[in-house]
Design an enzyme around this catalytic site. Sequence first.
Site, PDB file in Angstrom:
ATOM      1  N   HIS A  46      -0.498   2.077   4.270  1.00  0.00           N
ATOM      2  CA  HIS A  46      -1.585   1.245   3.755  1.00  0.00           C
ATOM      3  C   HIS A  46      -0.998   0.044   3.014  1.00  0.00           C
ATOM      4  O   HIS A  46       0.086   0.125   2.421  1.00  0.00           O
ATOM      5  CB  HIS A  46      -2.469   2.041   2.808  1.00  0.00           C
ATOM      6  CG  HIS A  46      -3.261   3.113   3.482  1.00  0.00           C
ATOM      7  ND1 HIS A  46      -4.342   3.711   2.881  1.00  0.00           N
ATOM      8  CD2 HIS A  46      -3.133   3.698   4.705  1.00  0.00           C
ATOM      9  CE1 HIS A  46      -4.855   4.618   3.701  1.00  0.00           C
ATOM     10  NE2 HIS A  46      -4.122   4.634   4.810  1.00  0.00           N
ATOM     11  N   GLU A  48      -1.650  -1.316   0.222  1.00  0.00           N
ATOM     12  CA  GLU A  48      -1.372  -1.098  -1.194  1.00  0.00           C
ATOM     13  C   GLU A  48      -0.039  -0.372  -1.391  1.00  0.00           C
ATOM     14  O   GLU A  48       0.771  -0.763  -2.229  1.00  0.00           O
ATOM     15  CB  GLU A  48      -2.471  -0.254  -1.859  1.00  0.00           C
ATOM     16  CG  GLU A  48      -3.854  -0.848  -1.781  1.00  0.00           C
ATOM     17  CD  GLU A  48      -4.667  -0.306  -0.614  1.00  0.00           C
ATOM     18  OE1 GLU A  48      -4.178  -0.344   0.538  1.00  0.00           O
ATOM     19  OE2 GLU A  48      -5.795   0.138  -0.852  1.00  0.00           O
ATOM     20  N   CYS A  76      -8.252   3.799  -1.189  1.00  0.00           N
ATOM     21  CA  CYS A  76      -8.550   5.203  -0.902  1.00  0.00           C
ATOM     22  C   CYS A  76      -7.924   6.069  -2.008  1.00  0.00           C
ATOM     23  O   CYS A  76      -7.244   5.565  -2.906  1.00  0.00           O
ATOM     24  CB  CYS A  76      -7.986   5.590   0.462  1.00  0.00           C
ATOM     25  SG  CYS A  76      -6.180   5.649   0.525  1.00  0.00           S
ATOM     26  N   CYS A  79      -4.060   5.739  -2.236  1.00  0.00           N
ATOM     27  CA  CYS A  79      -3.630   4.479  -2.838  1.00  0.00           C
ATOM     28  C   CYS A  79      -3.987   4.415  -4.330  1.00  0.00           C
ATOM     29  O   CYS A  79      -3.194   3.931  -5.133  1.00  0.00           O
ATOM     30  CB  CYS A  79      -4.225   3.300  -2.078  1.00  0.00           C
ATOM     31  SG  CYS A  79      -3.565   3.155  -0.400  1.00  0.00           S
TER      32      CYS A  79
END
Length: 142
Positions: A46, A48, A76, A79
């Site tokens: 991801h 992040e 999410c 993260c």
Amino acid sequence: MKLALDAAREAAGMGEVPVGAVVARGEEVLAIAANATRTPPDPTGHAEIRALRMAAEKLGDERLTGCDLYVTLEPCAMCAGAISHARIARLYYGASDPKGGAVEHGARVFEQEQCLHRPEVYSGMGEAQAAELLRAFFRERR
């Protein structure tokens, strides 16, 4: 947020869900990352997570105290947990994610008793642009 939106567009161009993230400390940009979960296959790729890793490597410290994270989509649970562990001071995100978000939706990670660090959270920055990128990406896939 402009840099994060640019990274999200880059992700979309590579067939990734268009999410981008930037870690900054003051005026200094430490990391810019886009989602990269498909190539190479990486479920933790991801934007992040990738930006936090890059910033930590640049600073030589796992604690990103005093740093801000700009991301185009509500993080999410994975993260949000990483953001807490990294000790990010302020989180700015664009579009809300009622299905997978974990800041103001779902798990609400920063509100949990077990969360040891809670960043200041600011939502809605670049929301229209981020949401349109996501809508266009998924519209093309259907």
